[in-house]
Design a protein around this motif. Structure first.
Motif, PDB file in Angstrom:
ATOM      1  N   ALA A   1       1.262  -1.342  -0.075  1.00 24.93           N
ATOM      2  CA  ALA A   1      -0.398   0.423  -0.093  1.00 24.93           C
ATOM      3  C   ALA A   1       1.008   1.236  -0.017  1.00 24.93           C
ATOM      4  O   ALA A   1       0.410   1.885  -0.723  1.00 24.93           O
ATOM      5  N   ASP A   2       1.612   1.219   0.847  1.00 21.44           N
ATOM      6  CA  ASP A   2       2.461   2.269   0.840  1.00 21.44           C
ATOM      7  C   ASP A   2       3.391   2.250  -0.900  1.00 21.44           C
ATOM      8  O   ASP A   2       3.455   3.651  -1.267  1.00 21.44           O
ATOM      9  N   ALA A   3       3.723   1.372  -1.825  1.00 19.69           N
ATOM     10  CA  ALA A   3       4.355   1.644  -2.958  1.00 19.69           C
ATOM     11  C   ALA A   3       3.287   2.205  -3.958  1.00 19.69           C
ATOM     12  O   ALA A   3       3.479   3.368  -4.493  1.00 19.69           O
ATOM     13  N   ALA A   4       1.743   1.414  -3.577  1.00 17.64           N
ATOM     14  CA  ALA A   4       0.790   2.035  -4.888  1.00 17.64           C
ATOM     15  C   ALA A   4       1.018   4.035  -4.336  1.00 17.64           C
ATOM     16  O   ALA A   4       0.969   4.560  -5.388  1.00 17.64           O
TER      17      ALA A   4
ATOM     18  N   ASP B   1      -6.585   0.783  -7.576  1.00 22.39           N
ATOM     19  CA  ASP B   1      -5.438  -0.048  -7.232  1.00 22.39           C
ATOM     20  C   ASP B   1      -5.363  -1.093  -6.967  1.00 22.39           C
ATOM     21  O   ASP B   1      -5.535  -2.021  -6.875  1.00 22.39           O
ATOM     22  N   ILE B   2      -5.630  -0.579  -5.480  1.00 19.08           N
ATOM     23  CA  ILE B   2      -5.709  -1.614  -4.138  1.00 19.08           C
ATOM     24  C   ILE B   2      -6.608  -1.928  -4.187  1.00 19.08           C
ATOM     25  O   ILE B   2      -6.958  -3.636  -4.094  1.00 19.08           O
TER      26      ILE B   2
ATOM     27  N   MET C   1      -2.891  -4.634   3.669  1.00 23.19           N
ATOM     28  CA  MET C   1      -3.529  -3.265   2.472  1.00 23.19           C
ATOM     29  C   MET C   1      -3.899  -2.673   2.502  1.00 23.19           C
ATOM     30  O   MET C   1      -4.415  -0.963   3.087  1.00 23.19           O
ATOM     31  N   PHE C   2      -5.624  -2.975   2.912  1.00 19.70           N
ATOM     32  CA  PHE C   2      -6.477  -2.199   2.562  1.00 19.70           C
ATOM     33  C   PHE C   2      -6.297  -0.909   3.908  1.00 19.70           C
ATOM     34  O   PHE C   2      -7.226   0.449   3.552  1.00 19.70           O
TER      35      PHE C   2
ATOM     36  N   GLU D   1      -5.027   5.103   5.504  1.00 24.78           N
ATOM     37  CA  GLU D   1      -4.469   5.368   6.564  1.00 24.78           C
ATOM     38  C   GLU D   1      -3.601   6.064   5.847  1.00 24.78           C
ATOM     39  O   GLU D   1      -3.402   7.337   6.045  1.00 24.78           O
ATOM     40  N   LEU D   2      -2.935   5.925   4.825  1.00 26.71           N
ATOM     41  CA  LEU D   2      -2.539   7.067   3.698  1.00 26.71           C
ATOM     42  C   LEU D   2      -3.714   8.066   2.821  1.00 26.71           C
ATOM     43  O   LEU D   2      -2.312   9.459   2.866  1.00 26.71           O
TER      44      LEU D   2
END
Length: 186
Positions: A42-45, A140-141, A169-170, A175-176
């Motif tokens: 998720a950080d990379a996305a 994307d997620i 991931m969700f 959070e981001l």
């Protein structure tokens, strides 16, 4: 990280990237550190979504539903006994998709799932950005999670077998992305 571009072949709509070390992320994702890796994905996305690159094309929920409808029509042609059920599935997807809130678009991978990430120790590389488009980052997620669910069903006979990785991931994505709507991911 995206491997450096080496050049393009415009006639083929192709770009070439430097070769990087690593393995497809799936084996690490289903391993003992898979939950933590789910959050890192998720950080990379998110990093890709925040890159500020403006793609030449866009991809909306309507576009996604059109692709789904085309695939379900093909499946119904191959499996006529499923046609009525597939029609119900498409109708439900259209209802949910059109009810999802629209968020700010940014550059998205658009084909984001485990085969599009390489892992080399602690480094993640995004690959295959040929569908990079302006769109909702939740796509994307949501796509990644859907691929994990399908993989879990196909490989383990249980769609919840990788639920902890999906949930990590969700949650990290939300959070981001404080403006993201959970229902758009679904």
């Amino acid at each position: 990280i995206v491997a450096p571009a080496l050049g393009t072949i415009p006639e083929l709509g192709m770009w070439l990237q430097q070769q990087v070390a690593g393995e497809v992320v799936l084996q690490a994702l289903i391993g003992p550190a898979g939950v933590q890796l789910g959050a890192r994905i998720a950080d990379a996305a998110h990093k890709l979504h925040q890159a500020g690159l403006v793609p030449r094309r866009s991809h909306s929920m309507v576009d996604e539903l059109i692709i789904l409808a085309q695939r379900l029509v093909l499946l119904a042609q191959k499996e006529p006994k499923l046609a009525a059920r597939l029609g119900c599935v498409l109708a439900a997807c259209r209802r949910q998709g059109m009810a999802a809130p629209v968020t700010a678009f940014c550059g998205i991978h658009r084909d984001f799932y485990f085969d599009q990430l390489l892992i080399d120790q602690q480094r993640l590389y995004l690959i295959d950005l040929d569908l990079y488009s302006l769109g909702d980052p939740a796509l994307d997620i949501g796509n990644f999670i859907a691929h994990l669910t399908e993989y879990a069903l196909r490989s383990y006979g249980n769609p919840l077998a990788l639920a902890a990785q999906e949930q990590a991931m969700f949650e990290r994505f939300l959070e981001l992305n404080t403006n993201a709507a959970p229902e758009t991911i679904h």
